[in-house]
Design a protein around this motif. Structure first.
Motif, short mmCIF file in Angstrom:
data_model
loop_
_atom_site.label_atom_id
_atom_site.label_comp_id
_atom_site.label_asym_id
_atom_site.label_seq_id
_atom_site.Cartn_x
_atom_site.Cartn_y
_atom_site.Cartn_z
N MET A 179 19.57 65.76 10.39
CA MET A 179 20.27 64.97 9.38
C MET A 179 21.20 63.95 10.02
N LEU A 180 21.84 64.33 11.11
CA LEU A 180 22.78 63.44 11.79
C LEU A 180 22.08 62.18 12.32
N ALA A 181 20.91 62.36 12.91
CA ALA A 181 20.19 61.21 13.46
C ALA A 181 19.86 60.21 12.36
N GLU A 182 19.41 60.71 11.24
CA GLU A 182 19.09 59.82 10.11
C GLU A 182 20.36 59.17 9.57
N TYR A 183 21.44 59.93 9.51
CA TYR A 183 22.71 59.43 9.00
C TYR A 183 23.24 58.29 9.87
N TYR A 184 23.25 58.49 11.18
CA TYR A 184 23.74 57.45 12.09
C TYR A 184 22.90 56.17 11.97
N LYS A 185 21.61 56.34 11.79
CA LYS A 185 20.74 55.17 11.63
C LYS A 185 21.09 54.40 10.37
N LEU A 186 21.30 55.12 9.27
CA LEU A 186 21.68 54.48 8.01
C LEU A 186 23.04 53.80 8.11
N ARG A 187 23.94 54.42 8.82
CA ARG A 187 25.30 53.89 8.97
C ARG A 187 25.36 52.69 9.92
N GLY A 188 24.40 52.61 10.85
CA GLY A 188 24.49 51.59 11.88
C GLY A 188 25.52 51.95 12.94
N TRP A 189 25.57 53.25 13.24
CA TRP A 189 26.52 53.76 14.24
C TRP A 189 25.77 54.18 15.50
N VAL A 190 26.44 54.05 16.62
CA VAL A 190 25.93 54.58 17.89
C VAL A 190 26.97 55.56 18.43
N ASP A 191 26.52 56.77 18.75
CA ASP A 191 27.41 57.83 19.22
C ASP A 191 28.56 58.08 18.23
N GLY A 192 28.25 57.96 16.95
CA GLY A 192 29.23 58.28 15.92
C GLY A 192 30.25 57.20 15.66
N VAL A 193 30.04 55.99 16.19
CA VAL A 193 31.01 54.90 16.07
C VAL A 193 30.29 53.65 15.57
N PRO A 194 30.88 52.90 14.65
CA PRO A 194 30.25 51.66 14.17
C PRO A 194 30.07 50.65 15.32
N THR A 195 28.93 50.00 15.34
CA THR A 195 28.70 48.95 16.33
C THR A 195 29.47 47.69 15.93
N LYS A 196 29.66 46.79 16.88
CA LYS A 196 30.33 45.52 16.58
C LYS A 196 29.56 44.74 15.53
N GLU A 197 28.23 44.85 15.59
CA GLU A 197 27.39 44.15 14.61
C GLU A 197 27.62 44.70 13.20
N LYS A 198 27.76 46.03 13.08
CA LYS A 198 28.01 46.64 11.77
C LYS A 198 29.38 46.22 11.24
N LEU A 199 30.38 46.22 12.09
CA LEU A 199 31.72 45.82 11.66
C LEU A 199 31.72 44.36 11.20
N LYS A 200 31.01 43.50 11.94
CA LYS A 200 30.94 42.09 11.57
C LYS A 200 30.20 41.92 10.24
N GLU A 201 29.12 42.65 10.07
CA GLU A 201 28.34 42.61 8.83
C GLU A 201 29.20 42.95 7.62
N LEU A 202 30.10 43.90 7.81
CA LEU A 202 30.96 44.35 6.71
C LEU A 202 32.21 43.51 6.54
N GLY A 203 32.40 42.51 7.39
CA GLY A 203 33.57 41.66 7.28
C GLY A 203 34.85 42.31 7.74
N ILE A 204 34.73 43.26 8.68
CA ILE A 204 35.91 43.94 9.22
C ILE A 204 36.40 43.16 10.43
N GLU A 205 37.57 42.58 10.31
CA GLU A 205 38.13 41.77 11.39
C GLU A 205 38.95 42.65 12.32
N LEU A 206 38.73 42.50 13.62
CA LEU A 206 39.43 43.33 14.61
C LEU A 206 40.42 42.48 15.40
#
Length: 616
Positions: free
Chosen positions: A589-616
């Motif tokens: 379940m975790l593998a599928e969940y991370y794929k859906l979330r766009g996370w690597v090693d349980g952490v959002p990727t920079k691409e996912k954060l940018k897609e969501l409009g999260i400014e760092l």
């Protein structure tokens, strides 16, 4: 000015006694709504970025130090009459003393609505006072006052004294009891005497700041952007809430403890520290039994049409109490079924003491249950208990352990550390039924696989309300799905977690979601606050909030290694009952969940954060 808000954020620094105000930022509100989401944005952009710029690692923030920040928050739905269940507020902190992650807790009652009426959507508490203080907020006027005479008093005394001092309209008090003062790691913040911001140790943070209480009063109610549209929407939603079998039937009549028999019959009511999932005697502490024996009446939160809160009385016997509120499902389970105590009067008494002293009932009961298993298996020597008999089912030991924990008396000093540290101390960490240091609530995921994935991936730790898949898996809302298959659960968990992030930013009661969904929340935001959201916008906002929280957690060192479950749930098949032989197939379940979330090693990727409009 934005409708739905009173458009004022208060920041109080207790180290230098400065008081500042600022307006709600409409751009932040559009991206993060309010409540939890807005607080997370402030935490990152105002505090964490500043700390990192100064060379201070987020990992080095002391949860009980002055650098931690505590936030009391509301949202555009809070305090709006006619919204289903609008009487809640959300409490956040940069770091939890129990988990080392973001602290997050939610409470009902009257405080959230009345805080808004007092003139503020959010209150951020910085620094720490040298001596006990309390905040008095009356119609936008703020004072820091001496609380020396209140320090050491319990929740009920503190509440009543402060309410007698502030004799205005809509008075409410949020405060800590002795547990918070004594920095018990799972101390909570109580409001309106019996309502609790109960999880992740926010009461200990308040205690570390020497902040005894916040008392609010006022009549500054926010405007509604589209009153006519809201009236029609409100009428429709309330009618649906009343017709829903859960929100209009089970919860009003039996309270949340209506779940005791339902979850037990599903074979997933954790019993004796999760060694079992079925207890043939569970009905002794059920909502139905409570209704027949000790219930006096219901007590709803402010503006709530459901009214699941209980008022009870134990008129005689060793656990006599002439007035109390609760216990709710999680408290009944943690203090009762999890410890093997089937005496409902004792459970009511233990719950009352948790309210009076300011303790999270889930962590308290779970830590006692862990101690009981440690003791019965020989890990805890008798001399450590100083005369207590910590055997499963011992009602007297249950009640004794609660007050000892609040005052850190004897063995209570070890219980005050929570189950994770307690189990580690005695060399059996696997006996702590917690995730990320937070004790899990009353659903064994061996009988409901989706809730297991949610426990593992919930940002604040072992938490059911982060993504309550019990709704479709067990209750059949909005549709019934197979609880025992891991297939498809990642998608369900993600949707529930994202929607819940919106609910906690609204701020609204999660029970409303038994009937209303993303489109309804879009309509509420649009008519109340003047937004122009669709249902997909709402879920995207929730995803943004969840990912920002997870990114902040990564700064504290959290990642995939922490998205796990106690080995009992993944390796030990359920020994008996309706789901005998089941384990949680987490890795798949975790593998599928991370794929859906766009996370690597349980952490959002920079691409996912940018897609969501999260400014760092």
């Amino acid at each position: 000015m934005k409708a739905g808000y009173v458009n004022r954020i208060l920041t109080v620094n207790l180290s230098d006694n400065t008081i500042k105000e600022e307006p709600i930022d409409p751009q932040v509100a559009e991206k993060y709504i309010g409540g939890k989401g807005y607080a997370l944005h402030v935490f990152y952009h105002r505090y964490l970025k500043e700390y990192m710029a100064k060379g201070i690692s987020p990992k080095d923030i002391d949860p009980l130090g002055p650098e931690n920040v505590l936030a009391f928050t509301t949202g555009p739905i809070t305090g709006i009459a006619g919204v289903p269940s609008p009487g809640r507020h959300h409490v956040m902190a940069l770091k939890s003393p129990l988990t080392g992650s973001i602290a997050s807790a939610n409470s009902g009652g009257e405080f959230g609505a009345y805080m808004k009426f007092a003139g503020y959507d959010m209150i951020f508490i910085e620094g720490a006072a040298e001596k006990p203080v309390y905040l008095e907020i009356v119609n936008g006027h703020v004072e820091i006052k001496d609380a020396s005479d209140l320090w050491g008093r319990n929740v009920f005394d503190t509440t009543r004294i402060l309410k007698s001092r502030v004799k205005g309209e809509n008075v409410s008090v949020a405060c800590i009891g002795p547990a918070g003062e004594n920095l018990v790691l799972f101390a909570n913040i109580m409001n309106d005497e019996h309502r609790a911001a109960g999880r992740t140790g926010v009461g200990a943070i308040m205690g570390s700041k020497k902040l005894k209480a916040i008392v609010v009063s006022g009549n500054q109610k926010p405007q509604i952007a589209n009153p006519e549209g809201f009236r029609e929407l409100s009428k429709n939603l309330i009618e649906r809430i009343r017709k829903n079998p859960v929100t209009g039937g089970g919860l009003p009549k039996y309270g949340t403890a209506v779940l005791v028999n339902i979850i037990n019959q599903a074979g997933m009511l954790p019993y004796k520290n999760w060694q079992f999932g079925y207890n043939p005697e569970a009905d002794k502490i059920s909502g139905e039994t409570l209704e027949k024996t000790y219930l006096i009446k219901r007590r709803p939160c402010w503006g709530c049409q459901i009214g699941c809160g209980r008022v009870v009385k134990v008129p005689f016997g060793p656990y006599q109490i002439m007035y109390s509120e609760g216990p709710e499902y999680e408290s009944i389970w943690a203090l009762g079924n999890d410890t093997g105590v089937m005496d409902l009067a004792a459970v009511i008494k233990a719950n009352h003491l948790c309210d009076e002293l300011g303790l999270d009932t889930i962590s308290m009961g779970s830590t006692i249950a862990t101690a009981m298993e440690l003791y019965e298996k020989g890990y805890i020597p008798e001399e450590d208990l100083q005369g207590m008999d910590m055997k499963f089912g011992n009602a007297a030991a249950l009640v004794e352990a609660v007050w000892r924990t609040a005052y850190k008396a004897g063995f209570g000093a070890k219980l005050a550390l929570g189950s994770k540290r307690l189990a580690e101390m005695y060399g059996a960490p696997e006996l702590s039924m917690s995730v990320k240091g937070l004790e899990m609530p009353a659903y064994d995921p061996r009988g409901s696989k989706g809730i297991g994935l949610n426990y593992a991936t919930a940002n604040r730790g072992g938490c059911h309300v982060t993504g309550y898949t019990i709704s479709p898996e067990i209750l059949g809302l909005p549709q019934k799905i197979d609880p025992l298959t891991p297939e498809g659960k990642a998608q369900w968990v993600k949707i529930f977690q994202d929607l819940t992030s919106v609910v906690n930013s609204a701020v609204n009661c999660l029970f409303a979601t038994f009937e209303i969904g993303a489109k309804d929340y879009a309509d509420l935001f649009n008519t109340i606050a003047g937004f122009n959201f669709t249902d997909s916008d709402v879920l995207k906002i929730g995803e943004r909030i969840y990912n920002l929280e997870r990114y902040i957690m990564s700064l504290y060192g959290f990642g995939a290694k922490d998205d796990t479950l106690p080995p009992r749930l993944t390796k030990e098949p359920m020994p008996e009952g309706p789901v005998k032989g089941q384990v949680v197939e987490l890795d798949k379940m975790l593998a599928e969940y991370y794929k859906l979330r766009g996370w690597v090693d349980g952490v959002p990727t920079k691409e996912k954060l940018k897609e969501l409009g999260i400014e760092l």
